[in-house]
Design a protein around this motif. Structure first.
Motif, PDB file in Angstrom:
ATOM      1  N   ARG A 148       0.832  -1.212   0.000  1.00 37.75           N
ATOM      2  CA  ARG A 148       0.000   0.000   0.000  1.00 37.75           C
ATOM      3  C   ARG A 148       0.861   1.255   0.000  1.00 37.75           C
ATOM      4  N   ASP A 149       1.959   1.236   0.762  1.00 34.04           N
ATOM      5  CA  ASP A 149       2.846   2.403   0.813  1.00 34.04           C
ATOM      6  C   ASP A 149       3.416   2.721  -0.576  1.00 34.04           C
TER       7      ASP A 149
ATOM      8  N   ASN B 187       1.782   2.194  -3.254  1.00 31.72           N
ATOM      9  CA  ASN B 187       0.606   2.398  -4.122  1.00 31.72           C
ATOM     10  C   ASN B 187       0.589   1.354  -5.233  1.00 31.72           C
TER      11      ASN B 187
END
Length: 291
Positions: A250-251, A253
């Motif tokens: 998630r970091d 993206n």
């Protein structure tokens, strides 16, 4: 190198519909064909399960009820497919020759009777990839059987579609690396995506690493393929390596995560938990898995 032929075990639920959207997105990327396969329950498989003490008439009644319910579900799945195709810029192609003459993605649908895990595993061996619905999507119990059938008995990669249709797939790709044969198979299967991606990141952790090459070794391997990747170490979250892995994706993206599956036994993962199980239950992005 590209993906040209995708298999989608199709169910009539919301998870199946999201997987259909996801499969078409993949097909548009690679100008590929998606074969949607619905496996009906074979009423003949019910008879051996009926047990002793049932009359022939009762067994026949059970088989007839099974056949009726299976047919109704097949009709719902067929209707889902037809509604999805209607108004979309896709072509129905029943042969490789027709697909080759078509610009853009093509689709087909088939409904056959049998045991889903057997049929899906056998059929997927002649496809570049299987796309399956998310295995923890409420009422869609059968999708998990299809997922594990492909992972364990097809020799092909599987793309697990997220619960919600993603906006993009494969533009920012994370490779979960721990040095195992399973993670190496996942990287090999993901090479077309890695060439296609705008950015690639190798995610590794001391808590995730097994005996085998480290992340820098993988970066060197990818350079031989003309792929530039950065290596980033992640930390478990609340002692969960899988949570740390998904957090790191998630970091970045990321819109695709590729990883090996079940480097420990599936039974151990089910009892004790594990990275594969956590990712399967909690991933919100498409995940390409190999075993």
């Amino acid at each position: 190198m590209a993906y040209r032929r995708l298999l989608l075990p199709l169910t009539g639920t919301a998870a199946g519909e999201a997987a259909l959207h996801t499969a078409l997105m993949v097909a548009r990327t690679w100008n590929a064909h998606v074969h949607c396969l619905h496996v009906r329950v074979d009423a003949r498989d019910v008879a051996p399960l009926a047990g002793e003490g049932l009359s022939g008439a009762m067994i026949e009644e059970m088989m007839a009820a099974t056949e009726r319910e299976s047919g109704e579900r097949a009709n719902r799945v067929r209707s889902l497919f037809e509604r999805f195709v209607q108004g979309r810029d896709v072509t129905i192609a029943l042969s490789a020759e027709t697909a080759a003459k078509t610009e853009g993605p093509t689709l087909s649908f088939e409904s056959i009777a049998g045991r889903e895990e057997d049929v899906v595993a056998q059929q997927s061996r002649l496809y570049d990839m299987a796309v399956v619905p998310h295995p923890e999507a409420g009422e869609d119990v059968s999708s998990s059987d299809a997922l594990h059938a492909v992972l364990f008995d097809s020799g092909r990669p599987v793309l697990i579609a997220p619960r919600e249709v993603p906006e993009t797939i494969g533009t920012r790709v994370c490779c979960a690396w721990n040095g195992t044969a399973e993670s190496a198979a996942a990287v090999a299967a993901a090479l077309p995506w890695l060439h296609h991606a705008e950015a690639v990141r190798v995610l590794h952790s001391e808590d995730y690493q097994r005996r085998g090459p480290n992340a820098e070794g993988l970066r060197a391997y990818l350079r031989w393929h003309g792929i530039t990747a950065e290596a980033v170490a992640f930390k478990p979250q609340t002692r969960e390596v899988g949570a740390g892995l998904l957090g790191a994706a998630r970091d970045f993206n990321a819109d695709l995560l590729c990883m090996g599956a079940y480097s420990h036994s599936r039974l151990r993962q089910l009892i004790l938990g594990g990275v594969t199980r956590h990712v399967l239950e909690n991933a919100e992005l498409p995940v390409l898995m190999c075993r």
